[in-house]
Design a protein around this motif. Structure first.
Motif, PDB file in Angstrom:
ATOM      1  N   GLU A 180      -2.535  -0.115  -7.997  1.00 39.04           N
ATOM      2  CA  GLU A 180      -2.706  -0.227  -9.453  1.00 39.04           C
ATOM      3  C   GLU A 180      -1.802   0.754 -10.185  1.00 39.04           C
ATOM      4  O   GLU A 180      -1.208   0.422 -11.218  1.00 39.04           O
ATOM      5  N   LEU A 181      -1.690   1.969  -9.662  1.00 36.36           N
ATOM      6  CA  LEU A 181      -0.805   2.954 -10.284  1.00 36.36           C
ATOM      7  C   LEU A 181       0.655   2.505 -10.196  1.00 36.36           C
ATOM      8  O   LEU A 181       1.414   2.631 -11.157  1.00 36.36           O
ATOM      9  N   SER A 182       1.029   1.974  -9.043  1.00 36.15           N
ATOM     10  CA  SER A 182       2.401   1.494  -8.863  1.00 36.15           C
ATOM     11  C   SER A 182       2.720   0.393  -9.862  1.00 36.15           C
ATOM     12  O   SER A 182       3.798   0.384 -10.480  1.00 36.15           O
ATOM     13  N   ALA A 183       1.795  -0.554 -10.020  1.00 43.94           N
ATOM     14  CA  ALA A 183       2.013  -1.655 -10.956  1.00 43.94           C
ATOM     15  C   ALA A 183       2.158  -1.139 -12.387  1.00 43.94           C
ATOM     16  O   ALA A 183       3.058  -1.562 -13.132  1.00 43.94           O
ATOM     17  N   ALA A 184       1.299  -0.200 -12.770  1.00 46.64           N
ATOM     18  CA  ALA A 184       1.351   0.336 -14.130  1.00 46.64           C
ATOM     19  C   ALA A 184       2.655   1.092 -14.382  1.00 46.64           C
ATOM     20  O   ALA A 184       3.278   0.958 -15.447  1.00 46.64           O
ATOM     21  N   LEU A 185       3.089   1.879 -13.414  1.00 49.97           N
ATOM     22  CA  LEU A 185       4.322   2.648 -13.578  1.00 49.97           C
ATOM     23  C   LEU A 185       5.544   1.743 -13.626  1.00 49.97           C
ATOM     24  O   LEU A 185       6.441   1.925 -14.454  1.00 49.97           O
ATOM     25  N   LYS A 205       4.067  -4.379   2.120  1.00 47.72           N
ATOM     26  CA  LYS A 205       2.827  -4.965   1.598  1.00 47.72           C
ATOM     27  C   LYS A 205       2.755  -4.837   0.085  1.00 47.72           C
ATOM     28  O   LYS A 205       2.381  -5.789  -0.616  1.00 47.72           O
ATOM     29  N   PHE A 206       3.113  -3.657  -0.409  1.00 48.61           N
ATOM     30  CA  PHE A 206       3.057  -3.429  -1.854  1.00 48.61           C
ATOM     31  C   PHE A 206       4.075  -4.292  -2.580  1.00 48.61           C
ATOM     32  O   PHE A 206       3.787  -4.836  -3.659  1.00 48.61           O
ATOM     33  N   GLU A 207       5.284  -4.410  -2.043  1.00 46.54           N
ATOM     34  CA  GLU A 207       6.294  -5.237  -2.697  1.00 46.54           C
ATOM     35  C   GLU A 207       5.809  -6.677  -2.821  1.00 46.54           C
ATOM     36  O   GLU A 207       6.004  -7.318  -3.870  1.00 46.54           O
ATOM     37  N   HIS A 208       5.191  -7.199  -1.772  1.00 52.27           N
ATOM     38  CA  HIS A 208       4.674  -8.567  -1.812  1.00 52.27           C
ATOM     39  C   HIS A 208       3.627  -8.715  -2.924  1.00 52.27           C
ATOM     40  O   HIS A 208       3.674  -9.673  -3.716  1.00 52.27           O
ATOM     41  N   ARG A 209       2.703  -7.778  -2.995  1.00 49.15           N
ATOM     42  CA  ARG A 209       1.633  -7.857  -4.001  1.00 49.15           C
ATOM     43  C   ARG A 209       2.161  -7.626  -5.409  1.00 49.15           C
ATOM     44  O   ARG A 209       1.681  -8.251  -6.373  1.00 49.15           O
ATOM     45  N   LEU A 210       3.134  -6.756  -5.537  1.00 52.27           N
ATOM     46  CA  LEU A 210       3.700  -6.491  -6.858  1.00 52.27           C
ATOM     47  C   LEU A 210       4.549  -7.655  -7.353  1.00 52.27           C
ATOM     48  O   LEU A 210       4.569  -7.950  -8.549  1.00 52.27           O
ATOM     49  N   ARG A 211       5.235  -8.335  -6.435  1.00 57.91           N
ATOM     50  CA  ARG A 211       5.967  -9.542  -6.829  1.00 57.91           C
ATOM     51  C   ARG A 211       5.010 -10.614  -7.331  1.00 57.91           C
ATOM     52  O   ARG A 211       5.309 -11.339  -8.286  1.00 57.91           O
ATOM     53  N   ASP A 212       3.837 -10.699  -6.699  1.00 64.36           N
ATOM     54  CA  ASP A 212       2.823 -11.659  -7.147  1.00 64.36           C
ATOM     55  C   ASP A 212       2.347 -11.349  -8.564  1.00 64.36           C
ATOM     56  O   ASP A 212       1.828 -12.240  -9.253  1.00 64.36           O
ATOM     57  N   GLY A 214       4.373 -10.436 -10.878  1.00 62.20           N
ATOM     58  CA  GLY A 214       5.487 -10.720 -11.770  1.00 62.20           C
ATOM     59  C   GLY A 214       6.539  -9.642 -11.871  1.00 62.20           C
ATOM     60  O   GLY A 214       7.441  -9.736 -12.722  1.00 62.20           O
ATOM     61  N   LEU A 215       6.470  -8.614 -11.024  1.00 56.20           N
ATOM     62  CA  LEU A 215       7.468  -7.556 -11.066  1.00 56.20           C
ATOM     63  C   LEU A 215       8.724  -7.996 -10.319  1.00 56.20           C
ATOM     64  O   LEU A 215       8.641  -8.565  -9.230  1.00 56.20           O
ATOM     65  N   SER A 216       9.865  -7.728 -10.911  1.00 53.98           N
ATOM     66  CA  SER A 216      11.134  -8.229 -10.382  1.00 53.98           C
ATOM     67  C   SER A 216      11.698  -7.290  -9.323  1.00 53.98           C
ATOM     68  O   SER A 216      11.275  -6.129  -9.192  1.00 53.98           O
TER      69      SER A 216
END
Length: 280
Positions: A180-185, A205-212, A214-216
């Protein structure tokens, strides 16, 4: 008058930038003592280099350099004469040395064993640190000078209050909170540095979830995980902390004066870390 040495110590303790001005040389009808010093902050002066218009000009230059955030030392030669209140000619050479410049505003999320080794290192650098966790008992009894302890049940909410250009380090005890912190930052994307503790597997794992979410790819490229200098080996908390602190130093030296999302991704400035890091 307040001695320049004690004034400098007081200002540095408060984290207030200032300029140390030293007479390197003066030749004229009334030469001053070479080596005389004074300290100049944004609002105060301490000690003297002899008064007069030369001192006034020194104060003016020092405050201009402080206001402009110029971090380098500066040597300036003055021609003495009527313009500087001198009846006869001569020269004066002054050295301007910035002191107490804050190179980085840092947010450390997590107060586990690596963070407890890291934060004192960061506090000894020209940095200001926000140390954030929900677990009051994890913080040490003595918090270093220059560190603000923030206890909150909603660490993610603190992301909104960070200054642009902040250095952000995520090392909490909870992978879901790290995400959640990674997504917000990454959504804010105005940090100078963002490091996430963990292994290459965690990054994938985080890159996969963050791409889901909408993070580029350019956003994800700015995330440093594993973080720390790969040349510093070891799995002990202090070894990991030293490698991270070294990366912070390398980053603020490379990016001073560029606190925005436009700075180069950290992976272009520093070699990839091969470390598999323990989480807090």
């Amino acid at each position: 008058m307040h001695n320049w040495i004690s004034a400098l110590a007081d200002l540095q303790l408060r984290g207030e930038p200032c300029m140390l001005v030293t007479i390197i040389e003066e030749q004229g009808s009334t030469p001053r003592n070479a080596g005389s010093k004074m300290v100049i902050s944004a609002t105060q002066t301490f000690d003297t280099i002899g008064g007069g218009h030369l001192e006034y000009k020194a104060m003016q230059i020092a405050r201009e350099r402080l206001n402009n955030g110029q971090p380098d030392t500066h040597l300036q030669r003055f021609s003495l004469g009527a313009s500087l209140g001198q009846c006869c000619g001569g020269v004066a050479v002054l050295l301007f040395e910035p002191m107490g410049q804050v190179q980085a505003q840092i947010a450390v999320f997590g107060a586990g064993h690596v963070a407890r080794a890291l934060v004192p290192l960061l506090a000894s650098l020209p940095c200001r640190v926000r140390w954030i966790d929900s677990r009051e008992q994890e913080f040490p009894a003595d918090i270093p000078v220059g560190v603000q302890k923030i206890i909150t049940d909603e660490p993610v909410d603190e992301v909104n209050d960070l200054p642009a250009g902040c250095y952000c380090i995520v090392m909490t005890h909870n992978h879901a909170l790290d995400l959640e912190l990674s997504a917000a930052l990454l959504k804010r994307n105005d940090f100078t540095y963002f490091g996430l503790i963990g292994s290459k597997t965690k990054r994938m794992k985080f890159e996969h979830r963050l791409r889901d979410r909408g993070l580029s790819a350019p956003h994800l490229q700015r995330m440093r995980c594993p973080m720390g200098l790969s040349e510093v080996k070891g799995k002990l908390p202090i070894e990991i902390a030293i490698s991270i602190a070294g990366e912070i130093i390398a980053t603020y030296n490379a990016h001073f004066g560029q606190p925005s999302a436009s700075v180069e991704p950290i992976k272009r400035v520093l070699p990839s870390s091969r470390r598999s890091q323990a989480t807090n």
